[in-house]
Design an enzyme around this catalytic site. Structure first.
Site, PDB file in Angstrom:
ATOM      1  N   SER A   5       0.847  -1.189   0.000  1.00 37.76           N
ATOM      2  CA  SER A   5       0.000   0.000   0.000  1.00 37.76           C
ATOM      3  C   SER A   5       0.890   1.248   0.000  1.00 37.76           C
ATOM      4  CB  SER A   5      -0.946  -0.043   1.203  1.00 37.76           C
ATOM      5  OG  SER A   5      -1.983   0.875   1.056  1.00 37.76           O
TER       6      SER A   5
ATOM      7  N   ASP B   2      -9.768  -3.771  -5.301  1.00 38.62           N
ATOM      8  CA  ASP B   2      -9.136  -2.957  -4.260  1.00 38.62           C
ATOM      9  C   ASP B   2      -9.801  -1.589  -4.181  1.00 38.62           C
ATOM     10  OD1 ASP B   2      -7.385  -1.612  -2.520  1.00 38.62           O
ATOM     11  OD2 ASP B   2      -5.686  -2.784  -3.224  1.00 38.62           O
TER      12      ASP B   2
ATOM     13  N   HIS C  43      -7.956  -5.015  -1.316  1.00 44.62           N
ATOM     14  CA  HIS C  43      -6.741  -4.514  -0.691  1.00 44.62           C
ATOM     15  C   HIS C  43      -6.108  -5.510   0.269  1.00 44.62           C
ATOM     16  CE1 HIS C  43      -4.132  -1.069  -0.095  1.00 44.62           C
ATOM     17  NE2 HIS C  43      -4.226  -1.188   1.210  1.00 44.62           N
TER      18      HIS C  43
END
Length: 711
Positions: free
Chosen positions: A563, A648, A683
């Site tokens: 991330s 995501d 995610h």
């Protein structure tokens, strides 16, 4: 985000020097897929960028899906020779997991609550027992049954009414963090037909046991923006809007205080907080502002007796302090110091008990738990002896108790749940994570905290762990992990999965770089906005330090981040690619400028205080100086594994897809470049505990293959 797995793993082999210099054997030479070039001009502040792969953000475009599938096919074909190793690693890791595991029960409102797993099953079972652990078990939710027919499943936000009859719960089957809330009658097992859509999954009951408050998201940006009120027996369309957070830099949520007296609506941005409170026995009343938002003022509130206790940065308390105010006079002019600000100590939170105030602090990068009796006599800190540990309070739902429950772990010590008697100072280990197989011994590993010197002279800590007996001769493979954003501290933690690397000769390190809050609030402030570059240069300087100290060498150094940590990976390989043999970028945030200019994308507007607003020229130019996608150039790059999920919601799949497409056209040499897209998840990756291990085995075999380690 940091991946923490409650798993168990000891390795079968210690093979630190096993053919580490061999070149990975590719199954065959295959031409990588080539994304079509469709130039798009992007102009801002008189500056023009050309994005050849902007079209990849068309999620419903069959050409996009085809490209992602071809990248997956390429990755699978090029790594086919590692598939058996992946399978072996998976079994190695899985064999050390206690499959029929369960949490330490906790008592709340007359029931003991337990989360447990059954052998061979991927998902948890949530259960409770009335008054006694010897009582008959009531299964609230069996996620294994609920997950059937879904490629992804996540249950969250379990919230039981005060009469113990109703439980609200949220379900996500897309992995986009959009939950549908339903309500279950725990006495009859009936799930009510009403479905509350597009929520965060979280909710809270009023004291009347029939009014449920919950948070809805914006349909486009997924920002948590509205608080609704639902009454049992009514339809969702009848729900009442209680509060709408119209400032798109804020997110909103609702919860009930530990005292059960107040419902609280919280509005948060990166650097500003506001709360509204309402008596929980008056659900149809009007919420009132606790302290109106003032830019730069952050505070958290906890109710006890006739007062609120406030953790805040008021009065320039950079590392926060604890204040107290009457519950009938909550504006900041009524707040008085209880624990004054200390420059060297960050206050992270508090736990309130009838006879004690417990304060979680951080000093010199280390967790501290401070016990303060309300009578003012004999305060003390819990003792911790090493420098590579993590300790934090866990489930403490009861006021009237002397028992504090906390968790402890280190890089070589499995997590424990501990009940500590604050009066007698006796501790009881309620559970330590089991590492099955009979071969794990924490005494076989060395853990250290070392300090690198950044280019501006700042000392940056690195927590490392390795198998005893390695030589500092530069030949050890070394995986260095970091995050470095949002003030998220990357504390040392145990991972049984990681043992599969350690027992094959790897050193593992966590670089506590600026941008996190590891060494206090200033550590965070000096790694954000117009100081963001410190995050990247800190990591590079940590990399150089472990090389200089002969822990490893550029031939054997690897880096990993996800991330915002994936942004870090993108930046360092543009700035110092020669330091790394391989890099893993999980769901990487790499197209910073374009994303932050698009306020329709989830998270964008709420993060202007983290990255800056590129609609302002100063921030635009600064972001442009480090944005990984914009700074790809003709040069040699390390071997690279990039992972993403089609659904995501945090980092859209097209960021890593565009980045890989551009890297393919720009990189020099024959280094590996793989894009692995999970077409079913978002995610957080796979939802099942065993499926999650399979994702890790892909990463580990990527590293081990580069080292020539085959088993």
């Amino acid at each position: 985000m940091k991946k923490q797995f409650l798993l168990s793993c000891v390795c079968l082999i210690f093979a630190g020097s096993n053919a580490q210099n061999k070149t990975p054997k590719m199954t065959k030479t295959i031409a990588p897929p080539v994304a079509a070039v469709k130039p798009k001009k992007l102009e801002k502040h008189g500056h023009v960028r050309t994005d050849n792969y902007y079209w990849l953000n068309e999620r419903e475009n069959p050409e996009v899906i085809d490209y992602l599938n071809k990248e997956n096919e390429y990755y699978n074909a090029m790594t086919a020779h590692t598939k058996q190793f992946q399978a072996d690693l998976f079994e190695e890791m899985k064999s050390r997991i206690k499959e029929d595991d369960s949490s330490v029960p906790y008592l709340y409102n007359g029931y003991y609550y337990i989360t447990r797993y059954e052998k061979g099953k991927d998902y948890p079972i949530y259960a409770r027992k009335k008054r006694s652990l010897e009582a008959k078990e009531e299964i609230m939710f069996d996620c294994n049954e609920m997950a059937k027919g879904h490629a992804y499943f996540q249950l969250g936000g379990l919230n039981v009414s005060e009469d113990n009859k109703w439980c609200a719960f949220g379900v996500d089957t897309v992995s986009r963090r959009e939950y549908t809330i339903q309500i279950k009658n725990l006495e009859t097992g009936e799930i009510l037909p009403v479905k509350l859509e597009k929520t965060t999954g979280g909710s809270t009951w009023a004291s009347d046991n029939k009014t449920l408050f919950y948070t809805r998201k914006d349909l486009v940006t997924l920002r948590s923006e509205k608080i609704y009120k639902h009454k049992l027996g009514t339809e969702a369309k009848e729900d009442v809007l209680v509060y709408h957070e119209k400032d798109d830099t804020f997110s909103v949520y609702i919860y009930k205080e530990k005292s059960k007296k107040y419902l609280v609506i919280g509005s948060n941005s990166t650097m500003t907080t506001e709360y509204q409170i309402l008596e929980a026995n008056n659900p149809d009343g009007q919420f009132r502002v606790f302290q109106k938002r003032t830019r730069g003022l952050e505070y958290n509130i906890s109710h006890f007796g006739d007062s609120f206790y406030v953790v805040t940065n008021k009065d320039k308390a950079t590392n926060f302090k604890v204040m107290k105010t009457p519950e009938k006079a909550t504006a900041k002019e009524n707040w008085v110091d209880l624990i004054p600000h200390r420059k060297e100590t960050l206050v992270e939170g508090i736990e309130i008990f009838k006879d004690y105030l417990v304060v979680e602090e951080r000093n010199n990068g280390l967790n501290k738990i401070r016990i303060m009796p309300w009578n003012g006599k004999g305060e003390y800190y819990l003792p911790f002896e090493i420098e590579t540990y993590t300790a934090y309070t866990t489930t403490n739902v009861d006021f009237d108790t002397d028992i504090l429950r906390y968790s402890y772990q280190s890089m070589a010590t499995p997590p424990s749940v501990i009940d500590f008697n604050m009066k007698t100072k006796e501790k009881t280990i309620m559970k330590e994570q089991e590492v099955l197989g009979g071969k794990f011994d924490k005494n076989n590993y060395t853990e250290e905290r070392i300090w690198a010197t950044a280019q501006d002279g700042t000392k940056v800590p690195i927590s490392i762990v390795y198998r005893k007996g390695i030589k500092k001769d530069g030949n050890n493979p070394f995986l260095l992990y970091a995050y470095g954003s949002y003030g998220s501290s990357m504390d040392p933690y145990f991972s049984s999965i990681r043992l599969s690397l350690l027992d094959r000769g790897f050193v593992y390190g966590i670089a506590h770089i600026r941008g996190g809050e590891d060494l206090g609030r200033e550590w965070y402030e000096n790694g954000k906005l117009l100081k963001k570059m410190n995050t990247f240069t800190d990591f590079i300087d940590c990399s150089k330090y472990v090389i200089d100290q002969k822990y490893t060498s550029p031939k054997h150094l690897y880096a990993e981040g996800g991330s915002a940590g994936g942004l870090l990976m993108g930046a360092i390989i543009n700035m110092a690619p020669e330091l790394y043999n391989g890099v893993i970028a999980q769901v990487p945030f790499v197209d910073v400028v374009t994303t932050m200019l698009d306020d329709s994308i989830p998270l964008t507007t709420g993060e202007y205080d983290e990255w800056g607003n590129p609609n302002e020229k100063e921030y635009y130019e600064y972001m442009l100086s480090y944005s990984p996608y914009d700074n790809v150039k003709k040069q040699k790059y390390p071997n690279l594994l990039v992972t993403t999920g089609l659904h995501d919601s945090q980092v859209q799949y097209w960021e890593p897809a565009k980045w890989v497409a551009k890297l393919r056209t720009m990189k020099i040499g024959d280094s590996q470049l793989f894009l692995d897209t999970n077409m079913d998840t978002g995610h957080g990756g796979a939802s099942g505990r065993f499926e999650a291990i399979k994702e890790v085995t892909k990463e580990y075999t990527f590293l081990l293959d580069l080292e020539g380690i085959k088993r």
